[in-house]
Design a protein around this motif. Structure first.
Motif, short mmCIF file in Angstrom:
data_model
loop_
_atom_site.label_atom_id
_atom_site.label_comp_id
_atom_site.label_asym_id
_atom_site.label_seq_id
_atom_site.Cartn_x
_atom_site.Cartn_y
_atom_site.Cartn_z
N ARG A 1 0.84 -1.20 0.00
CA ARG A 1 0.00 0.00 0.00
C ARG A 1 0.87 1.25 0.00
O ARG A 1 1.88 1.31 0.70
N LEU A 2 0.43 2.25 -0.78
CA LEU A 2 1.13 3.52 -0.85
C LEU A 2 0.16 4.67 -0.62
O LEU A 2 -1.04 4.52 -0.85
N LEU A 3 0.70 5.80 -0.19
CA LEU A 3 -0.10 6.99 0.06
C LEU A 3 0.19 8.04 -1.01
O LEU A 3 1.33 8.20 -1.45
N ILE A 4 -0.87 8.76 -1.40
CA ILE A 4 -0.71 9.87 -2.33
C ILE A 4 -1.43 11.08 -1.77
O ILE A 4 -2.19 10.98 -0.80
N ARG A 5 -1.20 12.24 -2.38
CA ARG A 5 -1.85 13.46 -1.92
C ARG A 5 -3.36 13.36 -2.13
O ARG A 5 -3.84 12.78 -3.10
N ARG A 6 -4.08 13.97 -1.22
CA ARG A 6 -5.54 13.94 -1.30
C ARG A 6 -6.04 14.55 -2.61
O ARG A 6 -5.57 15.60 -3.03
N GLY A 7 -7.01 13.86 -3.21
CA GLY A 7 -7.63 14.38 -4.41
C GLY A 7 -6.81 14.25 -5.67
O GLY A 7 -7.21 14.77 -6.72
N SER A 8 -5.68 13.54 -5.62
CA SER A 8 -4.82 13.47 -6.80
C SER A 8 -4.99 12.18 -7.59
O SER A 8 -4.39 12.04 -8.66
N GLY A 9 -5.79 11.24 -7.09
CA GLY A 9 -5.89 9.94 -7.74
C GLY A 9 -7.20 9.71 -8.46
O GLY A 9 -8.27 9.92 -7.90
N GLU A 10 -7.11 9.30 -9.74
CA GLU A 10 -8.27 8.87 -10.49
C GLU A 10 -7.81 7.90 -11.57
O GLU A 10 -6.65 7.93 -12.00
N ALA A 11 -8.71 7.03 -12.00
CA ALA A 11 -8.35 6.00 -12.97
C ALA A 11 -7.78 6.62 -14.24
O ALA A 11 -8.29 7.62 -14.75
N GLY A 12 -6.69 6.02 -14.73
CA GLY A 12 -6.05 6.48 -15.95
C GLY A 12 -5.02 7.57 -15.75
O GLY A 12 -4.39 8.01 -16.72
N LYS A 13 -4.81 7.99 -14.53
CA LYS A 13 -3.90 9.10 -14.24
C LYS A 13 -2.61 8.57 -13.61
O LYS A 13 -2.63 7.60 -12.86
N ARG A 14 -1.50 9.23 -13.92
CA ARG A 14 -0.24 8.93 -13.25
C ARG A 14 0.00 9.94 -12.13
O ARG A 14 -0.15 11.14 -12.35
N VAL A 15 0.37 9.42 -10.98
CA VAL A 15 0.53 10.26 -9.79
C VAL A 15 1.96 10.14 -9.28
O VAL A 15 2.48 9.03 -9.10
N SER A 16 2.59 11.27 -9.04
CA SER A 16 3.94 11.27 -8.48
C SER A 16 3.90 10.87 -7.01
O SER A 16 2.93 11.15 -6.29
N LEU A 17 4.96 10.23 -6.56
CA LEU A 17 5.08 9.82 -5.17
C LEU A 17 6.00 10.77 -4.42
O LEU A 17 6.99 11.26 -4.97
N GLU A 18 5.66 11.01 -3.15
CA GLU A 18 6.50 11.87 -2.33
C GLU A 18 7.67 11.07 -1.75
O GLU A 18 7.71 9.84 -1.83
N ASP A 19 8.62 11.78 -1.16
CA ASP A 19 9.88 11.17 -0.74
C ASP A 19 9.69 10.00 0.22
O ASP A 19 10.38 8.97 0.11
N ASP A 20 8.77 10.14 1.18
CA ASP A 20 8.56 9.07 2.16
C ASP A 20 8.10 7.78 1.48
O ASP A 20 8.51 6.68 1.86
N GLU A 21 7.24 7.92 0.47
CA GLU A 21 6.73 6.73 -0.22
C GLU A 21 7.80 6.13 -1.14
O GLU A 21 7.87 4.90 -1.29
N ILE A 22 8.62 6.98 -1.72
CA ILE A 22 9.74 6.46 -2.54
C ILE A 22 10.70 5.67 -1.67
O ILE A 22 11.17 4.59 -2.05
N HIS A 23 10.98 6.19 -0.48
CA HIS A 23 11.83 5.45 0.47
C HIS A 23 11.18 4.11 0.81
O HIS A 23 11.87 3.08 0.87
N HIS A 24 9.87 4.11 1.00
CA HIS A 24 9.14 2.88 1.35
C HIS A 24 9.29 1.83 0.26
O HIS A 24 9.56 0.66 0.56
N ILE A 25 9.12 2.21 -1.00
CA ILE A 25 9.19 1.21 -2.06
C ILE A 25 10.63 0.72 -2.28
O ILE A 25 10.83 -0.44 -2.67
N LYS A 26 11.61 1.58 -1.98
CA LYS A 26 12.99 1.13 -2.09
C LYS A 26 13.31 0.11 -1.00
O LYS A 26 13.99 -0.89 -1.26
N VAL A 27 12.81 0.37 0.21
CA VAL A 27 13.03 -0.58 1.31
C VAL A 27 12.37 -1.92 0.98
O VAL A 27 12.92 -2.99 1.28
N ARG A 28 11.20 -1.85 0.38
CA ARG A 28 10.48 -3.07 0.01
C ARG A 28 11.01 -3.70 -1.29
O ARG A 28 10.50 -4.72 -1.73
N ARG A 29 12.00 -3.07 -1.89
CA ARG A 29 12.61 -3.56 -3.12
C ARG A 29 11.58 -3.74 -4.24
O ARG A 29 11.60 -4.72 -4.98
#
Length: 236
Positions: A2-30
């Motif tokens: 599971r990842l977190l994104i900014r409120r109101g930024s997610g909808e089907a078909g859209k690409r959403v940038s990840l913030e630093d904390d979430e990027i760190h999370h996915i790197k830790v999870r490889r």
């Protein structure tokens, strides 16, 4: 994952940038480009997506999304005692589906050197958001700025009003989804004057334990009592 994104930024078909904390999370999870993930924004969004790495930037491509209805209101007004214990309480309250936590300034918290202050609130809000990744909820617990107890009890409140107090009646065995606001006092309890002002405002004393409880224990016991009673009400 599971990842977190900014409120109101997610909808089907859209690409959403990840913030630093979430990027760190996915790197830790490889995590890798193309991995499937779940996405939350803390305001009802539940989405499925695919990780996309473009150069050095990580994004999520949303493939499906829905916005869920908010849960029934469960508001905890808790005396703003020791900040570390308050922080732990907020994390657990978020896991239990508490919708709002309001730190209360009372007569006995004013002298607590380690009490929660305004400057600690941003960290508690981040903790409430991070809890979504662990528990899978769709709405984050709102953590408000500290307010005086005298101000809080004067604010209009809908639904049931409880005061966690050892002398009170047991919590009801069954509840519907009517909003509930619970006030929890500090170490040593509320003063007699404070108890009188709270009960005069319509708060019903409710006991959630047979012994004297610390504020964080009383808050979570109150949340558990409401949650279990609502589950019984839902399932009969």
């Amino acid at each position: 994952m599971r990842l977190l994104i900014r409120r109101g930024s997610g909808e089907a078909g859209k690409r959403v940038s990840l913030e630093d904390d979430e990027i760190h999370h996915i790197k830790v999870r490889r995590a890798r480009d193309g991995d499937r993930v779940e996405v939350r924004d803390g305001a009802g969004l539940v989405a499925a997506g695919i990780l996309v790495k473009a150069d050095r930037e990580w994004m999520v491509e949303i493939t499906a999304a829905e916005v869920r209805e908010p849960p029934p209101a469960l508001i905890l007004g808790v005396a703003s005692g020791d900040r570390d214990r308050f922080s732990w309480m907020v994390e657990k309250a978020a896991e239990m589906g508490v919708t709002q936590v309001v730190p209360l300034e009372t007569e006995r918290t004013a002298s607590v050197a380690t009490r929660l202050k305004d400057t600690h609130i941003p960290r508690l809000r981040r903790s409430a958001m991070e809890t979504l990744k662990q528990c899978g909820a769709s709405w984050a617990t709102a953590v408000e700025e500290p307010v005086p107890l005298s101000t809080f009890v004067k604010e209009p409140v809908s639904g049931n009003r409880w005061l966690a107090h050892q002398s009170g009646a047991p919590a009801p065995p069954s509840l519907d989804h009517t909003p509930i606001t619970v006030i929890v006092g500090p170490e040593g309890g509320l003063t007699e004057r404070e108890v009188k002002s709270v009960t005069s405002a319509g708060y019903q004393p409710i006991s959630v334990g047979t012994h004297t409880l610390r504020f964080e224990t009383a808050a979570l016991a109150s949340a558990a009592a409401v949650t279990q009673a609502r589950l019984r009400g839902r399932h009969g």
